[in-house]
Write a protein that holds these residues in place. Structure first.
Motif, short mmCIF file in Angstrom:
data_model
loop_
_atom_site.label_atom_id
_atom_site.label_comp_id
_atom_site.label_asym_id
_atom_site.label_seq_id
_atom_site.Cartn_x
_atom_site.Cartn_y
_atom_site.Cartn_z
N GLU A 221 30.60 -5.17 14.43
CA GLU A 221 29.18 -5.24 14.72
C GLU A 221 28.65 -6.65 14.96
O GLU A 221 27.48 -6.83 15.27
CB GLU A 221 28.36 -4.59 13.59
N SER A 222 29.50 -7.67 14.81
CA SER A 222 29.01 -9.05 15.01
C SER A 222 29.69 -9.76 16.17
O SER A 222 29.48 -10.95 16.38
CB SER A 222 29.21 -9.87 13.73
N ARG A 223 30.51 -9.05 16.92
CA ARG A 223 31.34 -9.72 17.90
C ARG A 223 30.60 -10.09 19.19
O ARG A 223 31.06 -10.94 19.94
CB ARG A 223 32.54 -8.84 18.24
N LEU A 224 29.48 -9.45 19.45
CA LEU A 224 28.75 -9.73 20.69
C LEU A 224 27.66 -10.78 20.52
O LEU A 224 26.98 -11.12 21.49
CB LEU A 224 28.13 -8.44 21.24
N ASP B 24 22.05 -3.76 21.45
CA ASP B 24 22.14 -3.63 20.01
C ASP B 24 23.41 -4.37 19.60
O ASP B 24 24.08 -4.96 20.47
CB ASP B 24 22.16 -2.15 19.58
N PRO B 25 23.78 -4.40 18.31
CA PRO B 25 24.97 -5.18 17.93
C PRO B 25 26.27 -4.75 18.60
O PRO B 25 27.24 -5.51 18.59
CB PRO B 25 25.06 -4.96 16.41
N HIS B 26 26.28 -3.57 19.21
CA HIS B 26 27.53 -3.05 19.76
C HIS B 26 27.55 -2.97 21.29
O HIS B 26 28.61 -2.74 21.87
CB HIS B 26 27.81 -1.64 19.20
N ARG B 27 26.41 -3.13 21.97
CA ARG B 27 26.38 -2.92 23.41
C ARG B 27 25.62 -4.03 24.13
O ARG B 27 24.58 -4.49 23.64
CB ARG B 27 25.73 -1.57 23.74
N PRO C 276 40.02 -4.46 21.43
CA PRO C 276 38.72 -5.13 21.21
C PRO C 276 38.81 -6.64 21.35
O PRO C 276 37.81 -7.30 21.63
CB PRO C 276 38.36 -4.73 19.76
N ASP C 277 40.00 -7.21 21.18
CA ASP C 277 40.15 -8.66 21.28
C ASP C 277 39.89 -9.19 22.69
O ASP C 277 39.71 -10.41 22.86
CB ASP C 277 41.55 -9.08 20.83
N ASP D 27 38.25 -14.11 11.13
CA ASP D 27 37.04 -14.18 11.95
C ASP D 27 35.88 -13.46 11.29
O ASP D 27 36.05 -12.40 10.68
CB ASP D 27 37.30 -13.54 13.32
N LYS D 28 34.69 -14.03 11.44
CA LYS D 28 33.46 -13.40 10.94
C LYS D 28 32.87 -12.56 12.07
O LYS D 28 31.92 -12.95 12.74
CB LYS D 28 32.47 -14.47 10.47
#
Length: 436
Positions: free
Chosen positions: A345-348, A365-368, A320-321, A121-122
């Motif tokens: 950092e790209s999952r959201l 932000d990338p995390h929240r 996290p999955d 996954d990217k």
């Protein structure tokens, strides 16, 4: 590329049985390389990533016999180690993240292991340092070809036990190091080890093969090296990520669903995390029963009344999955939720697709991300979207099943990488989903 067409807004009903755990299977399959004897593995999921790894093992010379649905016997008594240096292997190994875990067993048994930069996954940076630092601690020499991103470790005189403190509690890193250490000379201690149920399963399997691993289930593993390992039979646990996906599906579609044979004792905080979102789920033997949430579900605030925060953490924290699933479920909750994705950092970034469907989400932000639930007063709208990775893909599928109208999901190969025959299984409980 295939697509799913989904008619949303339909109530589902019935029973669904989770597949075998993908993340456990990736570790367990690599472990067959540690012995020349037969190893039988049951409850293997029939999904793209697992089938790729089985094909890779076959190309390495492992004898493979299919015994029935989800059951295989492997025998690595004639491994072609030279295959690791072929162009075919560079392409094959680079297409699968789980291929990294063949390195530890090959290094331990044959004195060398190579791998191209693995795929997967990217979802952000996924470092491999923990794996290779562990091998170096065991006495291996490391080399890296920057031109074609090819990693190698060699220990022609064998590995020697060592004490190590991992820089992160990496699941695959811990698995790789443990598989290398079981055949090393002397004692190895691994502190800050991952302790997920799937890692525990790997250790139990290795012990049944003749390894000597203690501290299983804790973050301090002690491994007394042995000269060789024998065969065994092993059964893979049900997939906790799929179980969480079905919980989210039931809540979002307000459906009455029973999830069968979930191995409750290995679910950790997953049930209670969904209960914090207001979802009712009952333990019935080893099943999870979710009633139809006719009146929706209300988010529980923290004790001091502040907004509920759901964040990922190493086991026994929340995986996290499942954060993508929780985020989608929160879009129809009564109340607000802060989703904090710490690890990737790209999952959201898939939330823009949910916003297009009418979800109220503020990406901080990338995390929240802050999700303001609709409480089913405003239904998500159908749309056309593309699956960026496995977990975002299943989250978008759940959103589409709850949305008004017909949605199209492209790039469904990403979903097929992690979910077995998902369209057939959803149709069995009443979903209107077509693969085209």
């Amino acid at each position: 590329m295939g697509i799913f067409k989904i008619e949303g807004g339909i109530r589902l009903k019935g029973e669904i049985t989770p597949q075998g755990a993908k993340n456990e299977a990736l570790q367990i399959l690599c472990a067959v390389l540690l012995t020349p004897e037969k190893v039988t593995i049951n409850n293997i999921p029939d999904i793209i990533d697992i089938n790729k790894l089985i094909t890779l093992l076959g190309n390495l010379g492992v004898k493979i016999q299919k015994n029935g649905s989800g059951s295989y016997t492997f025998q690595a008594d004639d491994v072609n180690i030279q295959y690791l240096e072929t162009e075919a292997f560079k392409q094959e190994g680079g297409s699968l993240r789980g291929s990294i875990m063949i390195v530890g067993p090959l290094l331990a048994r044959f004195g060398r292991g190579y791998i191209p930069k693995p795929g997967g996954d990217k979802i952000g940076r996924r470092r491999l340092d923990t794996h290779f630092e562990g091998f170096i601690n065991l006495g291996a020499k490391f080399r890296y070809n920057r031109e074609d991103h090819f990693y190698g470790v060699e220990a022609p005189d064998g590995l020697t036990g060592a004490n190590m403190l991992l820089d992160e509690a990496s699941v695959t890193g811990t698995a790789n190091i443990v598989m290398a250490a079981v055949l090393a000379k002397g004692k190895t201690t691994v502190y800050n080890a991952a302790c997920e149920p799937y890692l525990q399963q790997l250790c139990k399997m290795l012990n049944s093969m003749g390894a000597n691993i203690t501290g299983v289930g804790s973050n301090l593993l002690t491994i007394e090296g042995v000269e060789n390992l024998g065969g065994c039979e092993h059964r893979i646990l049900p997939d906790m990520i799929e179980i969480g996906s079905w919980i989210g599906l039931a809540a979002m579609t307000r459906s009455e669903i029973t999830i069968k044979d979930v191995s409750w004792d290995n679910l950790g905080v997953i049930p209670n995390t969904f209960r914090k979102l207001g979802i009712t789920l009952e333990r019935r033997g080893d099943d999870i029963y979710i009633p139809a949430h006719e009146d929706g579900y209300e988010v529980k605030t923290d004790i001091d009344g502040s907004i509920l925060t759901i964040a990922d953490a190493p086991w026994p924290g929340f995986t996290p999955d499942l954060l993508s699933i929780v985020l989608v479920v929160a879009t129809q909750a009564r109340g607000d939720v802060l989703i904090h994705q710490k690890m990737f950092e790209s999952r959201l970034f898939f939330v823009d697709k949910l916003i297009d469907m009418g979800a109220k989400i503020m990406l901080c932000d990338p995390h929240r991300a802050v999700v303001m639930g609709h409480d089913f007063k405003s239904q998500l709208k159908a749309t056309t979207m593309s699956s960026p990775d496995i977990r975002a893909g299943i989250s978008l599928l759940i959103a589409a099943l709850s949305a008004k109208g017909t949605s199209t999901i492209q790039n469904i190969e990403q979903i097929d990488r992690g979910y077995e025959r998902i369209d057939e299984r959803l149709r069995a409980i009443g979903a209107n989903i077509i693969r085209a």
